[in-house]
Scaffold this active site. Structure first.
Site, mmCIF file in Angstrom:
data_model
loop_
_atom_site.group_PDB
_atom_site.id
_atom_site.type_symbol
_atom_site.label_atom_id
_atom_site.label_comp_id
_atom_site.label_asym_id
_atom_site.label_seq_id
_atom_site.Cartn_x
_atom_site.Cartn_y
_atom_site.Cartn_z
ATOM 1 N N GLU A 58 0.796 -1.224 0.000
ATOM 2 C CA GLU A 58 0.000 0.000 0.000
ATOM 3 C C GLU A 58 0.833 1.281 0.000
ATOM 4 O OE1 GLU A 58 -4.028 -1.359 2.148
ATOM 5 O OE2 GLU A 58 -2.286 -1.156 3.484
HETATM 6 C C1 LIG Z 1 -0.863 -6.299 3.706
HETATM 7 C C2 LIG Z 1 -1.996 -5.427 4.166
HETATM 8 N N1 LIG Z 1 -1.951 -4.121 4.300
HETATM 9 C C3 LIG Z 1 -3.190 -3.679 4.902
HETATM 10 C C4 LIG Z 1 -4.126 -4.838 4.482
HETATM 11 O O1 LIG Z 1 -3.220 -5.953 4.490
HETATM 12 O O2 LIG Z 1 -5.254 -5.033 5.317
HETATM 13 C C5 LIG Z 1 -5.043 -4.987 6.728
HETATM 14 C C6 LIG Z 1 -6.387 -5.121 7.453
HETATM 15 O O3 LIG Z 1 -7.046 -6.312 7.076
HETATM 16 C C7 LIG Z 1 -4.361 -3.670 7.124
HETATM 17 O O4 LIG Z 1 -4.204 -3.616 8.535
HETATM 18 C C8 LIG Z 1 -3.014 -3.595 6.419
HETATM 19 O O5 LIG Z 1 -2.355 -2.371 6.768
#
Ligand SMILES: CC1=[NH+][C@H]2[C@@H](O1)O[C@H](CO)[C@@H](O)[C@@H]2O
Length: 494
Positions: free
Chosen positions: A306
């Protein structure tokens, strides 16, 4: 009869032949017989069995053929057994556990303890028979890496809370604990060359809840405790995104030189290290160097998810500079699967998390030789709500009941990624809505044992109707251990 037969162990063994006529009774003069190198496992086993039985259960030398009991044999278990498998025989005149390594013996002990009545987990002496289900087991894992991730950044968990979770996952032959140590809302590990990371970055948590962090001594103690349960710690410092806590601690880590305000909400994708500044790479190298020095395991997890506030070009620039640092400090890379665009070394393990089941970039990385760690959010994320009324968890990847979390095969989930190209599976528990051990347990039980079975047992054994019956028989153990599990309506709990 006994509570659980050898065919009802979770994860289900490769081969198990029950023999009720061969039940073994542990008595006050039973011994634990082990050769020198198996003493640690023998002591651990004694520690499991003494409180509820009140039996002395002395650990005696291998050659001491005297009394009946449990014999731990190291070596000559055969090539099929590999380095994590075991052979277990429960007979009228004694129990024998044989493995090629102490890790195999430890896994065999996890199976053996399930063949005792659940009362064996009590911490005070119970006046009762201690009958162990008779039979033979031959067992070894399908995948090498069987992990659980705990997000200690959104909410902080003390070393004791982490150790409690370690003991719980070890029961299901999980062998990796991924600690998500840093994120926007918290930096949880002391870095001596950048002290404000923990001092300031560790102050708060999601919702303004109390923060905290591990000193290097506390972290090393957690690593040592995990190792005593044959669990390898994979620490994660998430970069170049998810870095607000670091950038709130040091102004120089921001492009404008000013510290950003701390964040206690649960938004993602807004932060990025300053890719253009040289100090960013001094920071990253100092963090990697100190983390590597206190992490005996072969992997460091560098995050990479992200990074929406980092341009694709900057993302590549960042990893071009940072990936070689891991090798400098003798570590291999794990990262969320987004890192595959940076063409990491084939020793790197991309961790797949997207609920989509096609991703050409990841399939291409697998084709290049990267082993993929499977954590699809709509199957393996323990922070997903069970259903719309679940009190805890998120639901961006959907609602994940116990059956949803069990009914999938990592070898066929992702187009273009086959069994041989997998490192294994891991169940992440993100902690935006998770604050206590009871919260952890509510989300991890019963789904974590299901992921553990997917990681350990042969694909051919995978069957929901069979599993749900075995799962139901685990609940008396959880009740005695005080595990706050979710009583899913999909299971006829015992
Ligand atoms: C790899 C990843 N990045 C995000 C995503 O997973 O969802 C999570 C919650 O389900 C969140 O906490 C995390 O920051």
């Amino acid at each position: 009869t006994t509570e659980r037969a050898v065919t009802e162990i979770v994860p289900v063994p490769v081969e198990a032949k029950p023999d009720p006529g061969a039940n073994f009774r542990l008595t006050a003069d039973s011994v634990i017989r082990a050769e020198h190198q198996a003493q640690d496992v023998a002591k651990y086993l004694g520690g499991l069995l003494r409180p509820a039985t009140g039996f002395p259960l002395p650990v005696v030398e291998r050659h001491d053929k005297g009394k009946r009991g449990i014999t731990l044999d190291l070596g000559d278990a055969g090539p099929r057994i590999g380095d994590e498998g075991y052979r277990l025989t429960v007979a009228k005149d004694g129990i024998t556990l044989r493995a090629n390594t102490t890790a195999g013996l430890f896994g065999g002990v996890q199976s053996l303890r399930q063949l005792f009545p659940a009362d064996i987990n009590k911490t005070t002496v119970q006046k009762r028979d201690w009958t162990v289900s008779g039979g033979k087991v031959l067992d070894y894992p399908r995948f090498k890496q069987r992990g659980a991730m705990l997000d200690v950044a959104r909410h902080f968990f003390t070393p004791d809370q982490v150790k409690r979770y370690i003991d719980q996952i070890a029961q299901y032959k999980i062998n990796t604990l991924h600690l998500h140590l840093t994120d926007d809302q918290g930096w949880r590990i002391e870095i001596k060359s950048w002290p404000k990371l923990a001092e300031i970055g560790g102050k708060t948590a999601v919702g303004g809840d109390p923060g905290g962090y591990y000193t290097q001594e506390q972290y090393k103690d957690i690593v040592k405790y995990a190792a005593s349960r044959h669990i390898t710690v994979v620490p994660e410092v998430d970069m170049p995104g998810h870095t607000n806590a670091a950038q709130a601690s040091y102004g120089e880590l921001n492009c404008d030189g000013k510290p950003v305000p701390p964040r206690t909400d649960i938004e993602v994708g807004y932060s990025s290290l300053c890719i253009a500044k040289p100090i960013t790479y001094k920071f990253v190298e100092d963090v990697i160097r100190e983390l590597a020095a206190m992490t005996p395991g072969p992997y460091l997890h560098i995050g990479g998810d992200e990074a929406h506030a980092t341009t694709p070009a900057d993302y590549k620039t960042f990893f071009d500079k940072v990936t070689p640092m891991l090798a400098t400090y003798d570590k291999k890379m794990q990262g969320w699967h987004n890192v595959v665009v940076t063409n990491p070394p084939t020793s790197a393990i991309p961790q797949y998390w997207d609920p989509k089941n096609s991703n050409a970039d990841v399939a291409a990385a697998a084709a290049r030789g990267n082993k993929i760690l499977m954590s699809p959010a709509n199957k393996a994320y323990l922070d997903m709500k069970y259903h719309k009324d679940s009190p805890l968890g998120l639901h961006w990847a959907g609602y994940v009941e116990v059956k949803d979390s069990y009914n999938w095969d990592p070898a066929t989930y992702l187009q273009g990624v086959t069994e041989k190209q997998l490192a294994g599976v891991e169940a992440p528990l993100w902690s935006e809505t998770i604050r206590t051990s009871a919260d952890i347990e509510f989300m991890a039980f019963p789904r974590l044992p299901g992921i553990a079975e997917i990681g350990w047992s042969p694909a051919a054994t995978h069957n929901w109707d069979n599993y749900r019956t075995r799962l139901a028989k685990q609940s008396p153990i959880w009740t005695v251990q005080g595990i706050n599990f979710y009583r899913s309506p999909q299971v006829d709990w015992k």
